[in-house]
Design a protein around this motif. Structure first.
Motif, PDB file in Angstrom:
ATOM      1  N   ASN A   2       7.421   9.205 -30.471  1.00 25.48           N
ATOM      2  CA  ASN A   2       8.989   9.236 -30.464  1.00 25.48           C
ATOM      3  C   ASN A   2       9.301  10.475 -29.619  1.00 25.48           C
ATOM      4  O   ASN A   2       8.927  11.373 -29.492  1.00 25.48           O
ATOM      5  CB  ASN A   2       9.446   9.607 -31.708  1.00 25.48           C
ATOM      6  N   TYR A   3      10.221   9.996 -28.387  1.00 29.97           N
ATOM      7  CA  TYR A   3      10.823  10.812 -27.535  1.00 29.97           C
ATOM      8  C   TYR A   3      11.969  11.196 -28.050  1.00 29.97           C
ATOM      9  O   TYR A   3      13.058  10.439 -28.124  1.00 29.97           O
ATOM     10  CB  TYR A   3      10.847  10.089 -26.158  1.00 29.97           C
ATOM     11  N   ILE A   4      12.182  12.499 -28.436  1.00 31.15           N
ATOM     12  CA  ILE A   4      13.565  13.186 -28.887  1.00 31.15           C
ATOM     13  C   ILE A   4      14.257  13.657 -27.722  1.00 31.15           C
ATOM     14  O   ILE A   4      14.149  14.507 -26.903  1.00 31.15           O
ATOM     15  CB  ILE A   4      13.249  14.214 -29.880  1.00 31.15           C
ATOM     16  N   PHE A   5      15.496  13.317 -27.554  1.00 28.57           N
ATOM     17  CA  PHE A   5      16.273  13.491 -26.465  1.00 28.57           C
ATOM     18  C   PHE A   5      17.803  13.741 -27.121  1.00 28.57           C
ATOM     19  O   PHE A   5      18.098  13.688 -28.268  1.00 28.57           O
ATOM     20  CB  PHE A   5      16.412  12.631 -25.422  1.00 28.57           C
ATOM     21  N   ASP A   6      18.554  14.324 -26.228  1.00 25.78           N
ATOM     22  CA  ASP A   6      20.162  15.182 -26.608  1.00 25.78           C
ATOM     23  C   ASP A   6      21.061  13.835 -26.855  1.00 25.78           C
ATOM     24  O   ASP A   6      22.130  14.259 -27.322  1.00 25.78           O
ATOM     25  CB  ASP A   6      20.433  16.109 -25.531  1.00 25.78           C
ATOM     26  N   ASP A  26       4.620   3.459 -24.411  1.00 28.32           N
ATOM     27  CA  ASP A  26       4.918   2.849 -25.664  1.00 28.32           C
ATOM     28  C   ASP A  26       5.950   3.908 -26.393  1.00 28.32           C
ATOM     29  O   ASP A  26       6.018   3.707 -27.412  1.00 28.32           O
ATOM     30  CB  ASP A  26       3.686   2.740 -26.431  1.00 28.32           C
ATOM     31  N   ALA A  27       6.502   4.900 -25.552  1.00 33.32           N
ATOM     32  CA  ALA A  27       7.324   5.909 -26.343  1.00 33.32           C
ATOM     33  C   ALA A  27       8.573   5.218 -26.796  1.00 33.32           C
ATOM     34  O   ALA A  27       8.907   4.121 -26.126  1.00 33.32           O
ATOM     35  CB  ALA A  27       7.499   6.974 -25.376  1.00 33.32           C
ATOM     36  N   ILE A  28       9.096   5.935 -27.929  1.00 30.24           N
ATOM     37  CA  ILE A  28      10.482   5.171 -28.304  1.00 30.24           C
ATOM     38  C   ILE A  28      11.529   6.231 -28.226  1.00 30.24           C
ATOM     39  O   ILE A  28      11.417   7.406 -28.694  1.00 30.24           O
ATOM     40  CB  ILE A  28      10.162   4.974 -29.679  1.00 30.24           C
ATOM     41  N   PRO A  29      12.619   6.038 -27.279  1.00 35.49           N
ATOM     42  CA  PRO A  29      13.489   6.914 -27.353  1.00 35.49           C
ATOM     43  C   PRO A  29      14.634   6.948 -28.370  1.00 35.49           C
ATOM     44  O   PRO A  29      14.787   5.993 -29.033  1.00 35.49           O
ATOM     45  CB  PRO A  29      14.283   6.794 -25.845  1.00 35.49           C
ATOM     46  N   THR A  30      14.769   8.256 -28.856  1.00 37.11           N
ATOM     47  CA  THR A  30      15.839   8.539 -30.152  1.00 37.11           C
ATOM     48  C   THR A  30      16.206   9.860 -29.973  1.00 37.11           C
ATOM     49  O   THR A  30      15.664  10.748 -29.546  1.00 37.11           O
ATOM     50  CB  THR A  30      14.873   8.230 -31.384  1.00 37.11           C
ATOM     51  N   THR A  31      17.401  10.131 -30.900  1.00 38.16           N
ATOM     52  CA  THR A  31      17.761  11.546 -31.203  1.00 38.16           C
ATOM     53  C   THR A  31      17.185  11.776 -32.772  1.00 38.16           C
ATOM     54  O   THR A  31      16.665  11.375 -33.387  1.00 38.16           O
ATOM     55  CB  THR A  31      19.025  11.383 -31.300  1.00 38.16           C
ATOM     56  N   SER A  32      17.353  13.403 -32.666  1.00 40.63           N
ATOM     57  CA  SER A  32      16.938  13.933 -33.865  1.00 40.63           C
ATOM     58  C   SER A  32      17.791  13.270 -35.167  1.00 40.63           C
ATOM     59  O   SER A  32      17.077  13.327 -36.418  1.00 40.63           O
ATOM     60  CB  SER A  32      17.055  15.483 -33.988  1.00 40.63           C
ATOM     61  N   GLN A  33      18.889  12.824 -35.015  1.00 41.81           N
ATOM     62  CA  GLN A  33      19.702  12.417 -36.273  1.00 41.81           C
ATOM     63  C   GLN A  33      19.338  10.725 -36.490  1.00 41.81           C
ATOM     64  O   GLN A  33      19.485  10.531 -37.673  1.00 41.81           O
ATOM     65  CB  GLN A  33      21.381  12.495 -35.924  1.00 41.81           C
ATOM     66  N   GLN A  34      18.797  10.401 -35.498  1.00 40.38           N
ATOM     67  CA  GLN A  34      18.443   9.089 -35.950  1.00 40.38           C
ATOM     68  C   GLN A  34      17.111   8.649 -35.953  1.00 40.38           C
ATOM     69  O   GLN A  34      16.412   7.696 -36.129  1.00 40.38           O
ATOM     70  CB  GLN A  34      18.854   7.943 -34.520  1.00 40.38           C
ATOM     71  N   GLN A  45       9.807  16.539 -27.874  1.00 41.99           N
ATOM     72  CA  GLN A  45      11.192  16.833 -27.353  1.00 41.99           C
ATOM     73  C   GLN A  45      11.130  16.801 -25.884  1.00 41.99           C
ATOM     74  O   GLN A  45      10.253  17.219 -25.113  1.00 41.99           O
ATOM     75  CB  GLN A  45      11.170  18.271 -27.959  1.00 41.99           C
ATOM     76  N   ILE A  46      12.251  15.844 -25.456  1.00 38.81           N
ATOM     77  CA  ILE A  46      12.405  15.627 -24.051  1.00 38.81           C
ATOM     78  C   ILE A  46      13.738  16.548 -23.807  1.00 38.81           C
ATOM     79  O   ILE A  46      15.000  16.204 -24.314  1.00 38.81           O
ATOM     80  CB  ILE A  46      12.605  14.082 -23.663  1.00 38.81           C
ATOM     81  N   TYR A  47      13.551  17.431 -22.848  1.00 41.00           N
ATOM     82  CA  TYR A  47      14.630  18.138 -22.475  1.00 41.00           C
ATOM     83  C   TYR A  47      15.435  17.454 -21.115  1.00 41.00           C
ATOM     84  O   TYR A  47      14.718  16.944 -20.085  1.00 41.00           O
ATOM     85  CB  TYR A  47      14.350  19.421 -21.941  1.00 41.00           C
ATOM     86  N   THR A  48      16.738  17.529 -21.091  1.00 46.22           N
ATOM     87  CA  THR A  48      17.475  16.891 -19.961  1.00 46.22           C
ATOM     88  C   THR A  48      17.423  17.645 -18.769  1.00 46.22           C
ATOM     89  O   THR A  48      17.976  18.995 -18.700  1.00 46.22           O
ATOM     90  CB  THR A  48      19.016  16.795 -20.688  1.00 46.22           C
ATOM     91  N   SER A  80      22.774   2.106 -30.192  1.00 50.45           N
ATOM     92  CA  SER A  80      21.734   1.570 -31.215  1.00 50.45           C
ATOM     93  C   SER A  80      20.296   2.007 -30.873  1.00 50.45           C
ATOM     94  O   SER A  80      19.814   1.429 -29.600  1.00 50.45           O
ATOM     95  CB  SER A  80      21.838   0.141 -31.140  1.00 50.45           C
ATOM     96  N   PRO A  81      19.320   2.480 -31.702  1.00 51.45           N
ATOM     97  CA  PRO A  81      18.082   3.099 -31.176  1.00 51.45           C
ATOM     98  C   PRO A  81      17.397   1.758 -30.962  1.00 51.45           C
ATOM     99  O   PRO A  81      16.272   1.792 -30.128  1.00 51.45           O
ATOM    100  CB  PRO A  81      17.480   3.732 -32.758  1.00 51.45           C
TER     101      PRO A  81
END
Length: 252
Positions: A2-6, A26-34, A45-48, A80-81
């Motif tokens: 899981n790639y966590i972005f802002d 095969d990474a999945i982009p998502t946010t910490s809330q979702q 953690q992916i930093y912008t 939508s994730p």
């Protein structure tokens, strides 16, 4: 992985950059809330980085053109994730192959994305029609919205061009951000005080003294132009879904 972005589009594009840099396609982009909690899945953690995002965006524009690249942005605004993941896989494939027919509706993943951006476009159109401003005693016109999709960035230019001589704020209470226009420039309002902007009723204490009169006049006009014998509630609900009614003055 899981790639966590802002949650920003630049952050989303940085996920693509990191995927190629780390060979984690095969990474999945998502946010910490979702993010869905799973003890077996890894996260990073992916930093912008705006420069990285611009590199990705520039490359997309060269490969498929500016208009086709916008399709991915509108798909991102679906909030939508699962749609983020679909768009992410398509961007990865685009860079791997160097080309993509964006109008190939025979592909389920492309068809799915086009169906989603059609829904986003419909919501954008409704926001233009259903946003209602109320005037405060400071002269600021405020509109509270709660769209299904994150369409505010798509309608701001419309309201800027339409209300050039008025100060206004359009605030999305679902995503806790909005845009403020000071008659010269538009700037994003990232957050506000808790419980400050949740309903139009909350704003009544700060209304301009004449605002109530204007609202009454509008309701009177709306009622007087309604032909009772020609009411078609089913058709009306199709064009003005009930979830928008709480923000329409004439429906109060």
């Amino acid at each position: 992985m899981n790639y966590i972005f802002d949650g920003s589009y630049h952050g989303y594009l940085c996920c693509v950059f990191e995927a190629f840099e780390r060979k984690e396609f095969d990474a999945i982009p998502t946010t910490s809330q979702q993010l869905e909690i799973n003890i077996f899945s890894q996260k990073r953690q992916i930093y912008t980085d705006k420069l990285k995002a611009i590199r990705i965006l520039t490359a997309m524009n060269k490969l498929i053109g500016l208009q086709n690249a916008k399709i991915f942005y509108h798909n991102f605004l679906s909030d939508s994730p699962s749609e983020w993941a679909n768009g992410f896989r398509l961007i990865v494939e685009l860079f791997k192959s160097g080309k993509m027919d964006m109008q190939n509706y025979g592909r389920p993943d492309l068809l799915r994305m086009h169906q989603m951006i059609k829904k986003v476009s419909r919501e954008r159109h409704r926001m233009k029609a259903f946003i209602r401003f109320v005037k405060s005693n400071t002269g600021l016109y405020t509109a509270i919205v709660e769209p299904d999709f994150n369409v505010l960035p798509l309608v701001i230019d419309f309201f800027k061009n339409r209300f050039t001589d008025q100060q206004w704020l359009i605030y999305d209470i679902r995503r806790n951000y909005g845009f403020y226009y000071d008659c010269h420039h538009v700037e994003e309002v990232a957050s506000c005080a808790e419980n400050e902007l949740h309903t139009h009723q909350r704003l009544e204490i700060d209304l301009d003294p004449k605002e109530k009169e204007f609202q009454h006049l509008w309701k009177t006009y709306f009622k007087s132009t309604t032909i009772e014998s020609r009411k078609n509630l089913k058709l009306h609900l199709r064009h003005v879904p009930k979830r928008y009614w709480k923000y329409l003055t004439e429906k109060q």
